[in-house]
Motif scaffolding. Sequence first.
Motif, short mmCIF file in Angstrom:
data_model
loop_
_atom_site.label_atom_id
_atom_site.label_comp_id
_atom_site.label_asym_id
_atom_site.label_seq_id
_atom_site.Cartn_x
_atom_site.Cartn_y
_atom_site.Cartn_z
N GLY A 22 0.82 -1.21 0.00
CA GLY A 22 0.00 0.00 0.00
C GLY A 22 0.86 1.25 0.00
N SER A 23 1.99 1.17 0.69
CA SER A 23 2.90 2.32 0.71
C SER A 23 3.57 2.48 -0.65
CB SER A 23 3.96 2.12 1.79
OG SER A 23 4.97 3.08 1.65
N ALA A 24 4.05 1.38 -1.19
CA ALA A 24 4.83 1.47 -2.43
C ALA A 24 3.96 1.81 -3.63
CB ALA A 24 5.55 0.15 -2.67
N VAL A 25 2.81 1.15 -3.73
CA VAL A 25 1.95 1.41 -4.88
C VAL A 25 1.13 2.66 -4.62
CG1 VAL A 25 0.04 0.54 -6.26
CG2 VAL A 25 1.80 -1.02 -5.45
N GLY A 26 1.30 3.63 -5.47
CA GLY A 26 0.56 4.87 -5.25
C GLY A 26 0.69 5.73 -6.49
N LEU A 27 0.70 7.02 -6.25
CA LEU A 27 0.77 7.95 -7.37
C LEU A 27 2.06 7.77 -8.16
CD1 LEU A 27 -0.57 10.95 -5.37
CD2 LEU A 27 -1.73 9.76 -7.23
N GLY A 28 3.09 7.30 -7.47
CA GLY A 28 4.37 7.07 -8.14
C GLY A 28 4.22 6.12 -9.32
N ASN A 29 3.39 5.11 -9.16
CA ASN A 29 3.24 4.12 -10.21
C ASN A 29 2.30 4.59 -11.31
OD1 ASN A 29 3.46 3.05 -7.42
ND2 ASN A 29 4.04 1.22 -8.55
N ILE A 30 1.21 5.22 -10.90
CA ILE A 30 0.16 5.46 -11.88
C ILE A 30 0.25 6.87 -12.47
CG2 ILE A 30 -2.36 5.55 -12.13
CD1 ILE A 30 -2.34 3.43 -9.81
N PHE A 109 3.94 17.75 -1.54
CA PHE A 109 3.41 17.84 -2.91
C PHE A 109 2.53 16.65 -3.26
CE2 PHE A 109 5.84 14.85 -5.48
CZ PHE A 109 7.02 14.67 -4.78
N TYR A 110 2.72 15.56 -2.52
CA TYR A 110 1.92 14.36 -2.79
C TYR A 110 0.43 14.61 -2.58
CZ TYR A 110 1.79 9.22 -3.20
OH TYR A 110 1.60 7.94 -3.61
N VAL A 111 0.11 15.37 -1.55
CA VAL A 111 -1.32 15.61 -1.29
C VAL A 111 -1.96 16.44 -2.41
CG1 VAL A 111 -1.17 15.38 1.23
CG2 VAL A 111 -0.94 17.63 0.20
N PHE A 230 13.70 5.00 -6.00
CA PHE A 230 13.56 5.27 -4.57
C PHE A 230 12.13 5.68 -4.24
CE2 PHE A 230 18.16 5.58 -4.65
CZ PHE A 230 18.51 5.08 -3.41
N PHE A 231 11.62 6.59 -5.04
CA PHE A 231 10.29 7.13 -4.77
C PHE A 231 9.24 6.02 -4.80
CE2 PHE A 231 6.31 9.18 -5.99
CZ PHE A 231 6.27 10.27 -5.14
N THR A 232 9.30 5.22 -5.84
CA THR A 232 8.23 4.25 -6.03
C THR A 232 8.28 3.13 -4.99
OG1 THR A 232 7.01 3.00 -7.67
CG2 THR A 232 9.38 2.77 -7.74
N LEU A 233 9.49 2.81 -4.48
CA LEU A 233 9.56 1.78 -3.44
C LEU A 233 9.47 2.39 -2.04
CD1 LEU A 233 12.30 -0.65 -4.85
CD2 LEU A 233 9.84 -0.94 -4.85
N SER A 234 9.18 3.67 -1.96
CA SER A 234 9.07 4.37 -0.67
C SER A 234 10.35 4.30 0.16
CB SER A 234 7.93 3.79 0.20
OG SER A 234 6.74 3.71 -0.50
N LEU A 235 11.51 4.29 -0.52
CA LEU A 235 12.77 4.14 0.22
C LEU A 235 13.26 5.46 0.78
CD1 LEU A 235 14.59 1.74 -2.24
CD2 LEU A 235 13.53 1.20 -0.05
N ALA A 236 14.18 5.38 1.71
CA ALA A 236 14.88 6.54 2.25
C ALA A 236 13.94 7.67 2.64
CB ALA A 236 15.93 7.05 1.25
N SER A 237 12.74 7.32 3.07
CA SER A 237 11.82 8.35 3.50
C SER A 237 11.14 7.94 4.80
CB SER A 237 10.77 8.59 2.41
OG SER A 237 10.22 7.35 2.05
N GLY A 238 11.67 6.92 5.42
CA GLY A 238 11.15 6.52 6.72
C GLY A 238 9.99 5.55 6.66
N ILE A 327 -0.26 7.85 4.19
CA ILE A 327 -0.28 7.41 5.59
C ILE A 327 1.08 6.86 6.01
CG2 ILE A 327 -1.25 5.63 7.09
CD1 ILE A 327 -3.81 5.89 5.37
N SER A 328 1.67 6.06 5.10
CA SER A 328 2.94 5.43 5.45
C SER A 328 4.04 6.46 5.64
CB SER A 328 3.35 4.43 4.37
OG SER A 328 3.80 5.09 3.21
N ILE A 329 3.92 7.58 4.93
CA ILE A 329 4.96 8.61 5.06
C ILE A 329 4.93 9.21 6.46
CG2 ILE A 329 5.82 10.80 4.19
CD1 ILE A 329 4.74 10.17 1.51
N LEU A 330 3.71 9.43 6.97
CA LEU A 330 3.61 10.09 8.28
C LEU A 330 3.86 9.14 9.45
CD1 LEU A 330 0.77 12.71 8.45
CD2 LEU A 330 3.23 13.05 8.50
N1 PHE Z 1 5.89 4.94 -3.11
C1 PHE Z 1 4.83 5.88 -3.18
C2 PHE Z 1 4.28 5.93 -4.59
O1 PHE Z 1 4.78 5.31 -5.47
C3 PHE Z 1 5.27 7.25 -2.73
C4 PHE Z 1 5.99 7.27 -1.44
C5 PHE Z 1 7.23 7.84 -1.35
C6 PHE Z 1 5.42 6.71 -0.30
C7 PHE Z 1 7.95 7.85 -0.17
C8 PHE Z 1 6.13 6.70 0.90
C9 PHE Z 1 7.38 7.27 0.97
O2 PHE Z 1 3.34 6.62 -4.83
#
Ligand code: PHE
Length: 488
Positions: A22-30, A109-111, A230-238, A327-330
Amino acid sequence: MDRPSPHYLWRSRWAFVLAATGSAVGLGNIWKFPYITGEYGGGAFVLLYLLCIFLIGIPLLVAEVAIGRRGRGNPMDALAHVAREGGASRHWGLLGAMAMLCGFLILCFYVVVAGWAFAYTLKMAGGSLAGSDVAAMQAIFADHNADPLQLGGWSLLVALLTLWIVGRGLQQGIERAVRWLMPGLVLLLLVLVGYAATTDGFAEGVTFLFRFDASRLNGEAFLAALGHAFFTLSLASGAIMAYGAYLPEQQSVVRTSLIVALADTAVALLAGLAIFPVIFANDMSPAAGPGLLFMSLPLAFQQMPWGQLFGALFFAMVSIAALTSAISILEGSVAWLNEQHGISRRRAAWLLGGVLVLISQLTMLSFNQGAHWTLAGMTLFDGLDYLTSRWMMPLGGILLALLVGYRLRLDLLRDELHLPRALYALWLILLRYVSPLLILLVFLHALGWLGFDPLQRWYWVAGACMALALLGECLTPGVRSLYRPAPR
Ligand code: PHE
């Protein structure tokens, strides 16, 4: 010694996989993957992205989950604890702080983008996009952005929803949401790809995505692909490390990480396969920028039977996918305020939320009133994306690779990973040599300190990685030492 988890543990076997997916799949992918693939010209970029996922992303994903679980705490605390346990300085905890800051900047910017998805759910359901041609779609997107009240309202709604959910600590809610969301999203994407296959842009779309054109390889594209991995796998962002802290002992870190990475990659490629044929069939430019998703798919839905329903469902799912990522970011920062400073989860969420709302509202202005507030040619929206994806996440990644590869006792994480020796060694070698060297090259190139474009001499780069690995293994008590029987 394993520490007990200070908080919640995921309940079911699948819960972590679901939440991390749920964290990884998001706006980054689509949203992001298709639009940057379009900007960097297709196939060559996709190949670079896949390379970055497999050589750098997955090894780091495994490292983050393992450190989270070993440290059993928020990212800052977990890193400090694992560093100490592995014989390094506690100050590595600061890396966790940087990651959380980076996540927070992403969220700002994600929101705004998630707000687009929410707004388009309503537009699709209400039928207000029906009958629009390409030009009308572009105009609708432009009008939506020109109005700070609309854009700001939607961003605010997303921010509030995120805060509310994180404040309540609704892990079970996430589990439940993702359990039907992911299959639903994949199913709808398959329907869309099926539709795309009937358009006369399909062949062109597939060629665009998968035809490898070496002349388009360059360091700039590499930098974008690396940042996106990095972005799409939600890495290095906690995010991943925070979730890893809730992973029960008996779950396999490696297997779960692989499932998450593969699901993430599959959704991105499906989104590309759904979008590009529509783009080509309608004579649009693949390099249309951040609006690509919102200007292309509504066209496809219009021409499909039940399009209004499918379209609304699709954007609703994208919205929820965005929420589960937000949610996963926060989670990490809220856990940090809660564990380290004794602030209740709810108060912590609203405290961070105040700052989030402020910055995200300013960011939203990048599309209207604040379009001329630029620095180095970038609006606040572009700047936040650039700063986090191109710099902060790769920097966090290189530091994490160096920590695990050189500072921690090499066998420390072996108990966490339960890998056969050869695979454990491969993982370490990727972290010790391949990821740092590749990230470093990309950085040097971006800074203009490298007289040549690293990618045009990829054989040079590959050779250097191998030579460095060999030399390193000869000079340091490296991976080989793991093969000696432990002294009694
Ligand atoms: N991985 C998420 C996406 O692809 C974005 C994201 C980045 C989520 C960093 C958590 C931390 O949309």
